[in-house]
Design a protein around this motif. Structure first.
Motif, PDB file in Angstrom:
ATOM      1  N   PRO A 146       0.825  -1.222   0.000  1.00  0.00           N
ATOM      2  CA  PRO A 146       0.000   0.000   0.000  1.00  0.00           C
ATOM      3  C   PRO A 146       0.851   1.261   0.000  1.00  0.00           C
ATOM      4  O   PRO A 146       1.947   1.286   0.586  1.00  0.00           O
ATOM      5  N   GLU A 147       0.358   2.296  -0.639  1.00  0.00           N
ATOM      6  CA  GLU A 147       1.088   3.565  -0.688  1.00  0.00           C
ATOM      7  C   GLU A 147       1.337   4.107   0.719  1.00  0.00           C
ATOM      8  O   GLU A 147       2.383   4.714   0.986  1.00  0.00           O
ATOM      9  N   GLU A 148       0.374   3.877   1.605  1.00  0.00           N
ATOM     10  CA  GLU A 148       0.502   4.367   2.973  1.00  0.00           C
ATOM     11  C   GLU A 148       1.684   3.706   3.686  1.00  0.00           C
ATOM     12  O   GLU A 148       2.365   4.343   4.502  1.00  0.00           O
ATOM     13  N   GLN A 159     -10.479   2.869   2.574  1.00  0.00           N
ATOM     14  CA  GLN A 159     -10.096   4.244   2.879  1.00  0.00           C
ATOM     15  C   GLN A 159      -8.632   4.325   3.316  1.00  0.00           C
ATOM     16  O   GLN A 159      -8.160   3.508   4.113  1.00  0.00           O
ATOM     17  N   SER A 160      -7.961   5.342   2.818  1.00  0.00           N
ATOM     18  CA  SER A 160      -6.547   5.523   3.113  1.00  0.00           C
ATOM     19  C   SER A 160      -6.304   5.731   4.604  1.00  0.00           C
ATOM     20  O   SER A 160      -5.337   5.205   5.168  1.00  0.00           O
ATOM     21  N   LYS A 161      -7.173   6.496   5.271  1.00  0.00           N
ATOM     22  CA  LYS A 161      -6.963   6.779   6.692  1.00  0.00           C
ATOM     23  C   LYS A 161      -7.071   5.507   7.534  1.00  0.00           C
ATOM     24  O   LYS A 161      -6.398   5.382   8.564  1.00  0.00           O
ATOM     25  N   LYS A 184      -6.257   2.459   6.401  1.00  0.00           N
ATOM     26  CA  LYS A 184      -5.009   1.737   6.147  1.00  0.00           C
ATOM     27  C   LYS A 184      -3.890   2.296   7.012  1.00  0.00           C
ATOM     28  O   LYS A 184      -3.126   1.546   7.630  1.00  0.00           O
TER      29      LYS A 184
END
Length: 218
Positions: free
Chosen positions: A132-134, A169-171, A173
């Motif tokens: 993941p980008e995160e 959702q990114s948050k 992750k």
């Protein structure tokens, strides 16, 4: 019959009758009984075919190469997202096991046939899993965190990658990553025991709840 398996079954407070029945069914299929990984294990020509094990809410027969079984009854279960090859048939009732005896034997015999044919699953490598980008962002911010993650075993890395990638959702992750950082720095996998009480090490079996009841914080 293996004496260690006898001792294992005698110690059980739950699922004793169910696992004893599964043992009988499996032995009827001509497999050799062993005691491995703290559970009854069954092999053919030294090749592991199945094992039986118990959990809080169910007991199960686990097929080491279950993903290769045809599963016409649609009863095989993937234990966790990170499990690639093994599959379970889960039970909560002795009568159901007895009713399904012909089906269980059919699945066991197919598992034996698969092993004799030398069929194998081409497992995904850790590098095949999406990062993941995160997580990449956290690696850039903290090189020591990246190093700690890379020092984990391949299986532990895959478990985290699946866990981090699941939310949309990114948050969410990012929250999962941040909550897992301490475990990763300590070298633990997502489901590893950190309290030292588990009877299924390295996996957690919920024994830490004993500490919570007494108010002790490890």
């Amino acid at each position: 019959m293996n004496q260690e398996v006898n001792n294992y079954l005698n110690r059980l407070e739950k699922w004793q009758a169910e696992l004893t029945e599964l043992r009988k069914i499996i032995l009827d299929c001509g497999l050799k009984e062993n005691y491995k990984w703290m559970h009854p294990s069954y092999s053919d020509n030294e090749k592991n075919i199945v094992l039986i094990h118990e959990f809080k809410d169910y007991c199960a027969i686990l097929f080491h190469k279950g993903v290769l079984l045809k599963d016409p009854e649609n009863i095989l279960v993937q234990q966790t997202e990170n499990t690639q090859s093994a599959r379970q048939i889960r039970f909560t009732d002795l009568l159901v096991i007895q009713e399904l005896e012909p089906t269980i034997k059919k699945y066991v015999k197919e598992a034996i046939r698969i092993e004799k044919l030398g069929l194998k699953l081409k497992k995904k490598k850790t590098s095949d899993f999406e990062i993941p980008e995160e997580l990449e962002q956290k690696f850039e911010e903290n090189p020591n965190f990246k190093k700690a993650f890379k020092n984990l075993t391949a299986g532990r890395q895959r478990g985290y990658l699946l866990h981090f990638a699941k939310p949309k959702q990114s948050k969410t992750k990012l929250s999962r990553i941040e909550k897992s950082m301490e475990r990763i720095f300590d070298g633990y996998g997502l489901t590893d025991c950190t309290c030292g009480l588990s009877q299924r090490k390295p996996n957690c079996d919920g024994s830490h709840k004993q500490l919570e009841k007494t108010g002790y914080n490890n």
